[in-house]
Enzyme design. Structure first.
Site, PDB file in Angstrom:
ATOM      1  N   MET A   1       1.146  -1.411  -0.289  1.00 39.80           N
ATOM      2  CA  MET A   1       0.023  -0.182   0.508  1.00 39.80           C
ATOM      3  C   MET A   1       0.675   1.231  -0.411  1.00 39.80           C
ATOM      4  SD  MET A   1      -2.949  -1.024   2.856  1.00 39.80           S
ATOM      5  CE  MET A   1      -2.038  -1.336   4.081  1.00 39.80           C
ATOM      6  N   ASP A   2       1.926   1.767  -0.935  1.00 41.40           N
ATOM      7  CA  ASP A   2       3.029   2.705  -1.488  1.00 41.40           C
ATOM      8  C   ASP A   2       1.920   3.836  -1.931  1.00 41.40           C
ATOM      9  OD1 ASP A   2       5.344   3.590  -0.776  1.00 41.40           O
ATOM     10  OD2 ASP A   2       5.508   3.114  -2.711  1.00 41.40           O
ATOM     11  N   GLY A   3       2.356   4.816  -1.329  1.00 43.57           N
ATOM     12  CA  GLY A   3       1.858   6.199  -1.508  1.00 43.57           C
ATOM     13  C   GLY A   3       0.997   6.910  -0.679  1.00 43.57           C
TER      14      GLY A   3
END
Length: 251
Positions: free
Chosen positions: A1-3
Site C-alpha cells: 500500500m505505497d504512496g
C-alpha cells in the site's frame, strides 16, 4: 500500500501524512469489497513494516494512533468484517507494538474467528527477514526438544538393556519445519502481489512466499487505486497462469 504520503502532498492536505494514511485506509476498504465480489479468498496487506519504526517519532505515533482507531473500528457491528464475513489475522512481530494495539488485535481475531467468506491477513511490525529468522529459531527450538526427548528415551532403553532406538539422533531441519512456523502459515502462498506507485521492489514483504507470484505495479498511488486496477491484475494473472503453475511444480 505505497504512496499514502505522496498522495497527501499531491493534494496539499493539511495534516499531510495522517490524512494520506486515512485516505489509504478508505482505499483498502474499497479493495476488500471488490475482492469479496470477485471471489478472492485471501488478502494480505503490508500495513506497517518493522523498518517504519525508523520514521520520525511523531509520524510513527500518528500511525499507531490511527492503527488503534481502525482496529477497534473493526469490532463495530457495521464494520466490513461483519458485513462481509471476513476473518482477520494480525501477523508479524506483535511484541513490538504497544499493549493497547496488541489487545485490540487479539479481540478482533477472536471476534472474527468464525467468519469464513474472506480471510484478511494484516501484516504489522513485519518484515520477511524477521519472519524467516523467527521461523528458523522456532524450528531449532522444536528440533532441540525432539533431540532431548529422543536422548532421554535412549538412556531409558540402555538402562533396561534394550537395543532399540540405538544410534545418533538426526538434528535435521526440513523445509516443512520452517514453513509451519512462518507468520503467514495460515494462508496459501499468494498468486498476485500488487505494489502501487510503480514500485517493483518488494521491500522485505513475503520474500519467501512470492517466488512463483505475479507482480503487478500500477503507477497510481495507493489511495487512488480502484476496481480497474484489481481487474487488470486478475486478467494478467489469468494470462500467465499456466506458466506460473509450471514454476510452482518446478520449485
Amino acid at each position: 500500500m505505497d504512496g499514502n504520503r505522496r498522495y497527501a502532498k499531491k493534494l496539499n492536505l493539511l495534516a499531510e501524512e495522517a490524512d494520506g494514511h486515512k485516505a489509504g485506509f478508505l482505499a483498502l476498504i474499497s479493495m476488500l469489497k471488490y475482492c469479496y465480489e470477485l471471489g478472492v479468498k485471501y488478502v494480505s496487506i503490508y500495513a506497517f513494516s518493522i523498518e517504519n519504526f525508523k520514521r520520525r517519532p511523531d509520524e510513527v505515533q500518528n500511525l499507531m494512533d490511527l492503527m488503534l482507531e481502525k482496529i477497534q473500528g473493526l469490532l463495530k457491528e457495521e464494520s466490513i468484517v461483519n458485513q462481509y464475513g471476513v476473518r482477520v489475522y494480525f501477523r508479524g512481530n506483535l511484541t513490538l507494538l504497544t499493549e493497547p494495539i496488541r489487545v485490540a488485535a487479539e479481540e478482533v481475531m477472536m471476534a472474527t474467528a468464525k467468519n469464513t467468506n474472506l480471510v484478511l491477513l494484516i501484516c504489522v511490525a513485519y518484515t520477511s527477514s524477521d519472519d524467516i529468522m523467527h521461523s528458523i529459531q522456532e524450528s531449532c527450538k522444536d528440533k532441540w526438544v525432539e533431540i532431548q526427548e529422543a536422548n532421554a528415551s535412549k538412556a531409558c532403553n540402555r538402562a533396561i538393556g534394550s537395543k532399540e532406538y540405538e544410534g545418533e539422533e538426526q538434528a535435521t531441519i526440513k523445509l516443512i519445519d520452517i514453513e509451519k512456523h512462518m507468520y503467514m502459515d495460515v494462508a496459501p502462498n499468494p498468486d498476485i502481489l500488487i505494489r502501487t506507485s510503480g514500485e517493483t521492489r518488494l521491500s522485505n514483504f513475503l520474500l519467501w512466499q512470492t517466488r512463483c507470484c505475479l507482480l503487478y505495479s500500477p503507477t497510481t498511488l495507493w489511495p487512488e487505486i480502484g476496481l480497474r486496477h484489481l481487474v487488470r491484475a486478475v486478467l494478467d494473472f489469468q494470462r500467465h497462469h499456466s506458466c506460473l503453475e509450471k514454476k510452482k511444480k518446478q520449485a
